[in-house]
Scaffold this active site. Structure first.
Site, PDB file in Angstrom:
ATOM      1  N   ASP A  62      27.195  34.541  36.529  1.00  0.00           N
ATOM      2  CA  ASP A  62      28.260  34.787  35.567  1.00  0.00           C
ATOM      3  C   ASP A  62      27.713  35.183  34.196  1.00  0.00           C
ATOM      4  O   ASP A  62      28.260  36.065  33.533  1.00  0.00           O
ATOM      5  CB  ASP A  62      29.125  33.537  35.415  1.00  0.00           C
ATOM      6  CG  ASP A  62      30.026  33.313  36.624  1.00  0.00           C
ATOM      7  OD1 ASP A  62      30.384  34.292  37.289  1.00  0.00           O
ATOM      8  OD2 ASP A  62      30.368  32.152  36.889  1.00  0.00           O
ATOM      9  N   ALA A 105      40.951  34.569  31.852  1.00  0.00           N
ATOM     10  CA  ALA A 105      39.682  34.610  32.572  1.00  0.00           C
ATOM     11  C   ALA A 105      38.748  33.493  32.133  1.00  0.00           C
ATOM     12  O   ALA A 105      37.934  33.004  32.926  1.00  0.00           O
ATOM     13  CB  ALA A 105      39.002  35.963  32.358  1.00  0.00           C
ATOM     14  N   THR A 150      39.178  28.520  32.675  1.00  0.00           N
ATOM     15  CA  THR A 150      38.557  27.494  33.511  1.00  0.00           C
ATOM     16  C   THR A 150      37.178  27.096  32.989  1.00  0.00           C
ATOM     17  O   THR A 150      36.503  26.274  33.614  1.00  0.00           O
ATOM     18  CB  THR A 150      38.412  27.982  34.960  1.00  0.00           C
ATOM     19  OG1 THR A 150      37.617  29.171  34.976  1.00  0.00           O
ATOM     20  CG2 THR A 150      39.766  28.264  35.568  1.00  0.00           C
ATOM     21  N   ASN A 173      37.452  25.979  27.753  1.00  0.00           N
ATOM     22  CA  ASN A 173      38.828  25.568  27.522  1.00  0.00           C
ATOM     23  C   ASN A 173      39.240  24.424  28.447  1.00  0.00           C
ATOM     24  O   ASN A 173      39.847  23.441  28.022  1.00  0.00           O
ATOM     25  CB  ASN A 173      39.747  26.774  27.730  1.00  0.00           C
ATOM     26  CG  ASN A 173      41.218  26.404  27.738  1.00  0.00           C
ATOM     27  OD1 ASN A 173      41.800  26.060  26.725  1.00  0.00           O
ATOM     28  ND2 ASN A 173      41.829  26.466  28.915  1.00  0.00           N
TER      29      ASN A 173
END
Length: 259
Positions: free
Chosen positions: A45, A156, A159, A162
Site C-alpha cells: 500500500d 478510501a 479504514t 481515521n
C-alpha cells in the site's frame, strides 16, 4: 479498460517485489512509465500511495493496477496467477478516488499546498494539548477543540488512521468525508462528524506559541501551522483497477465485520 499494449511496470524496492518482477516482465512489452496508458504496481500500500502521489505531482494521471507484494495490501489485488495478469487487467473494474487538497499557512505566513489520498491530520507538536477552532463552509462549528489532533479522511482512507481514531468507515461511493477528533478532551463527548465532500473545512490554531500544531497530508508535514483549509481536489481524480470480487468498496464493507 486501459490499453494493454501500453502498460508500464513499477516495482517496489523490496526483495519480494523484485523477485516477482522477473516473471511479470516476460508477460508483455512494457513501456516506460511516463509513456504508459496504465501502470502495474508491484509492492504494498505504501508504494502504491507513493506512486499515486507522484502522478498528482506530475499532473499525468493514468489508471493503476496494484499487485500486493507487501503486508496488508488494502489498495491492491492479490498476487495470484501472474501468467494471467493481462486478462485480469482486461476484466478489472474501475474505482475512482478524489484526493483532498490542503492549503496550510504557517505562523510566519508561508503557504504550502499538498494533496492527500487517505487523510489530512492536524497534530500537536508538544506535550501540551492543541486548541483548534473548527469551521465548516464558513460557519464556526467548534470554537475551541482541545485535543491531540483532528483529521479529515476520504472514504478510501477511512479504514486507516481515521478508523484507529474511532472514526467511521465510509463506503467508497458515498461522496462523504469523515471529520474525526484525535483524543478529544473538550468537548469530551464530541465524536466527530460525517460531511458531504463538497464542503470546505477550515482549522485555526489557537495559542500557537504555547500549543504548536503540525499539519500532515498523508506523509507530507508542515509544522507550526496557523490555519489549514481542506477541500476535495475534484480536478485530480485517481483511478484504481480491481479484480472482480476484490474491489475496494467490498473491502471497506468487509472491514466493518472483522472482529
Amino acid at each position: 479498460m486501459p490499453d494493454l499494449e501500453r502498460l508500464g511496470l513499477l516495482v517496489s524496492d523490496t526483495d519480494k517485489a523484485r523477485a516477482a518482477a522477473e516473471q511479470f516482465r516476460s508477460l508483455t512489452d512494457w513501456v516506460e512509465p511516463e509513456e504508459a496508458e496504465a501502470l502495474v504496481v508491484l509492492g504494498g500500500d505504501g508504494f502504491l500511495l507513493q506512486t499515486l502521489h507522484a502522478m498528482l505531482d506530475s499532473r499525468r494521471i493514468v489508471p493503476v493496477y496494484g499487485v500486493n507484494l507487501g503486508t496488508v495490501g488494502f489498495l491492491m489485488n492479490r498476487n495470484r496467477a501472474p501468467d494471467k495478469l493481462l486478462s485480469r487487467i482486461a476484466k478489472a473494474r474501475e474505482h475512482t478516488i478524489d484526493p483532498l487538497a490542503m492549503e496550510a499557512t504557517t505562523q510566519d505566513g508561508e503557504r504550502h499546498n499538498f494533496c492527500a489520498i487517505n487523510e489530512i491530520s492536524l497534530l500537536r507538536e508538544t506535550r501540551q494539548t492543541a486548541k483548534i477552532c473548527v469551521t465548516v463552509n464558513g460557519k464556526v462549528r467548534i470554537e475551541e477543540l482541545v485535543c491531540d489532533g483532528v483529521l479529515v479522511s476520504t472514504p478510501a482512507g477511512s479504514t486507516a488512521y481515521n478508523y484507529s481514531a474511532s472514526g467511521p468507515i465510509l463506503p467508497l461511493d458515498s461522496d462523504l468525508l469523515a471529520l474525526t477528533p484525535i483524543s478529544a478532551f473538550r468537548p469530551r463527548r464530541w465524536r466527530g462528524a460525517i460531511l458531504p465532500n463538497r464542503y470546505d473545512i477550515q482549522f485555526s490554531v489557537l495559542e500557537p506559541d504555547k500549543r504548536p500544531v503540525s499539519a500532515v497530508a498523508d506523509q507530507k508535514e508542515v509544522r507550526d501551522v496557523a490555519e489549514v483549509s481542506v477541500k476535495v481536489a475534484t480536478n485530480s481524480r485517481l483511478t484504481l483497477l480491481f479484480d472482480p470480487g476484490h474491489s475496494l468498496d467490498e473491502r471497506i464493507v468487509a472491514e466493518q465485520f472483522m472482529v
